[in-house]
Design an enzyme around this catalytic site. Structure first.
Site, PDB file in Angstrom:
ATOM      1  N   ARG A 128       0.880  -1.318  -0.274  1.00 19.21           N
ATOM      2  CA  ARG A 128      -0.032   0.032  -0.018  1.00 19.21           C
ATOM      3  C   ARG A 128       0.724   1.403   0.058  1.00 19.21           C
ATOM      4  NH1 ARG A 128      -2.436   2.992   4.633  1.00 19.21           N
ATOM      5  NH2 ARG A 128      -3.739   4.525   3.570  1.00 19.21           N
ATOM      6  N   HIS A 182      -2.686  10.978   0.753  1.00 18.56           N
ATOM      7  CA  HIS A 182      -2.170  10.738   2.053  1.00 18.56           C
ATOM      8  C   HIS A 182      -1.615  11.941   2.295  1.00 18.56           C
ATOM      9  CE1 HIS A 182      -0.821   7.356   4.776  1.00 18.56           C
ATOM     10  NE2 HIS A 182      -0.437   8.365   5.401  1.00 18.56           N
ATOM     11  N   ASN A 217      -6.918   1.871  10.125  1.00 18.93           N
ATOM     12  CA  ASN A 217      -5.814   2.081  10.756  1.00 18.93           C
ATOM     13  C   ASN A 217      -5.708   1.880  12.026  1.00 18.93           C
ATOM     14  OD1 ASN A 217      -5.074   2.148   8.218  1.00 18.93           O
ATOM     15  ND2 ASN A 217      -4.480   4.424   8.451  1.00 18.93           N
ATOM     16  N   TYR A 222      -3.729   1.933  16.050  1.00 18.51           N
ATOM     17  CA  TYR A 222      -2.464   2.048  16.703  1.00 18.51           C
ATOM     18  C   TYR A 222      -2.628   2.142  18.403  1.00 18.51           C
ATOM     19  CZ  TYR A 222      -0.205   3.265  12.335  1.00 18.51           C
ATOM     20  OH  TYR A 222       0.485   3.210  10.906  1.00 18.51           O
ATOM     21  N   GLU A 264      -3.199  -0.200   8.343  1.00 16.29           N
ATOM     22  CA  GLU A 264      -1.820   0.280   8.998  1.00 16.29           C
ATOM     23  C   GLU A 264      -2.130  -0.214  10.404  1.00 16.29           C
ATOM     24  OE1 GLU A 264      -0.894   4.411   9.219  1.00 16.29           O
ATOM     25  OE2 GLU A 264      -1.427   4.512   7.122  1.00 16.29           O
TER      26      GLU A 264
END
Ligand code: FCB
Length: 460
Positions: free
Chosen positions: A76, A120, A298, A300, A360
């Site tokens: 990606r 992005h 994504n 985290y 991600e």
């Protein structure tokens, strides 16, 4: 016990244009809002910029070879809008298109499926000068840009992502000012969020018209919220944060409306102009909620939410302790793998996207080469393993997760943190541009090869 993945499960890795490419003035690339932002004093922790980054614009064949040696099945990456349309709109730049075309062709040659992210965060500065995302015309410009790129690469690219993390674009770029373009205004944040989502909705059919047999989606960063105690105060604070962070994006995309509780909150706080959601025009919500093929998530960290309204904070029991520094990455982000399972199940139940990719997930740790050039990034290995297990649990519980992209292929320019945070499974020496595989890359190779991971009881 082994946790096995399906044969179709996609193992990938991710990067973005501004964070790795460098060559910021080459082949007619124009200035982006991040180039401009980096020139402003105090914006980037180490005073650096993206002018060279990982020099991927020149070293891409080597980077593809690295991916091939690791064994990833998909890559990606994002396209830099200022390379494609230096003036933001108008005449496409052939050299920019040719760069990505070569990249895609070589990836396919290496049997690595490209996943292309169109935006992005590196907006052409010329569009910022015309108002940027708070301005509706930027959404129109995005569609033009999406059309040009998908026309050129649509026959070869199987996965398309319109935007990466609208929350970051809106909040960090237009409310806190931590990211480019460094604006601090709640109404501009809300207008930005809307125009980014709108441009997604408008672009999806355009991309589909230029591609066949491809999957189109958007990537959101989601944060599961945990009230710090069973008190009503904390539950209320968690609802609010969840609304601003997660539902403000997921509700329009999947339900065609903004969450009413948060609209009321923004109104009460004066964050909306007196005209309210005046930037929402007839037909917008229908456009935004167009059906897509997948949702990219994504992940985290989680958020532990404490109310600020509690009258006598000290006397209230706190059920969830503040994460200890040992359990945090170099970003100060808590390592909390079960949050990924939790957010996946929540999205599956509340929004039911037909497919989900973890677009991600990763961690920053400084571990670098020893005298033998070995990099033992044990903490990263543990982070990756625990999060992949969490994905597997979610799949077992019914979430349609089809792939996992590790952030990131290599250490790179980490936005406002410059080069001070290393997220890569490949080490980069930013002076010589030398790359060295870390132990985590070798571990990732094994996981991909086995298409499986031992469960927790196997951890040594
Ligand atoms: C995400 C961004 C990505 C990278 C990681 C650490 O929010 O999408 O570019 O910076 O965080």
């Amino acid at each position: 016990m082994t946790m096995k993945f399906s044969e179709e499960f996609v193992w990938g890795t991710a990067t973005s244009s501004f964070q790795i490419e460098g060559a910021y003035q080459e082949d007619h690339r124009s200035e982006s809002i991040w180039d401009r932002f980096c020139t402003q004093k105090g914006t980037i922790a180490d005073g650096s910029d993206g002018s060279t980054a990982c020099d991927h614009y020149h070293l891409w064949p080597q980077d593809i070879a690295l991916m091939r040696s690791i064994g990833v099945r998909s890559y990606r990456f994002s396209v830099a809008w200022p390379r494609i349309l230096p003036a933001g709109t108008g005449k496409p730049n052939e050299a920019g298109l040719a760069f990505y075309e070569r990249l895609v062709d070589e990836l396919l040659e290496a049997d690595i499926q490209p996943m292309v992210t169109l935006y992005h965060w590196d907006l052409p500065q010329s569009l910022q000068d015309r108002g940027g995302w708070p301005h509706r015309d930027t959404a129109k410009a995005f569609v033009e840009y999406a059309h040009i790129v998908s026309r050129r690469l649509g026959d070869r690219v199987g996965y398309w992502v319109t935007h990466n993390e609208p929350w970051c674009i809106a909040t960090l770029g237009h409310l806190t000012g931590d990211h480019a373009p460094g604006i601090k205004s709640a109404p501009e944040m809300l207008a930005t969020a809307h125009h980014v989502l709108l441009s997604h909705g408008w672009a999806v059919p355009v991309i589909r018209s230029e591609t066949s047999n491809t999957k189109v989606g958007i990537v959101v960063n989601l944060t599961p919220t945990y009230p710090a105690s069973p008190s009503d105060y904390d539950a209320e604070a968690a609802r609010s944060l969840d609304g601003r962070f997660n539902r403000w994006y997921l509700d329009p995309l999947y339900k065609g409306k903004y969450p009413e509780d948060i609209v009321r909150e923004y109104q009460t706080q004066g964050d909306l102009p007196p005209t309210g959601l005046a930037f929402v025009k007839e037909g917008d919500m229908k456009a935004i909620s167009i059906k897509t093929d997948f949702l990219g998530i994504n992940y985290y960290f989680r958020a532990i939410v404490r109310s600020e309204k509690i009258p006598d904070e000290k006397n209230l029991p706190r059920e969830i302790p503040v994460p200890s520094p040992e359990n945090c990455t170099d970003m100060g982000w808590e390592v909390y793998p079960d949050g990924l399972r939790k957010i996946l199940m929540r999205v599956h139940h509340d929004y039911a996207p037909p497919a989900i990719y973890i677009t991600e997930n990763g961690c920053a740790y400084a571990a670098g080469p020893d005298s033998n050039d070995h990099i033992k990034d044990t903490q990263r290995i543990q982070y990756i393993e625990s999060h992949i297990r969490s994905v597997h649990k979610a799949i077992t519980e019914g979430a349609p997760v089809m792939g996992y992209y590790l952030w990131s292929l290599m250490d790179n320019f980490e936005w406002a943190f410059g080069y001070t945070k290393r997220f890569g499974m490949v080490w980069v020496d930013f002076t010589t541009q030398r790359r060295i595989l870390k132990a985590s890359a070798q571990r990732y190779t094994e996981i991909i090869r086995e298409n499986a991971i031992g469960d927790d009881s196997n951890i040594s």
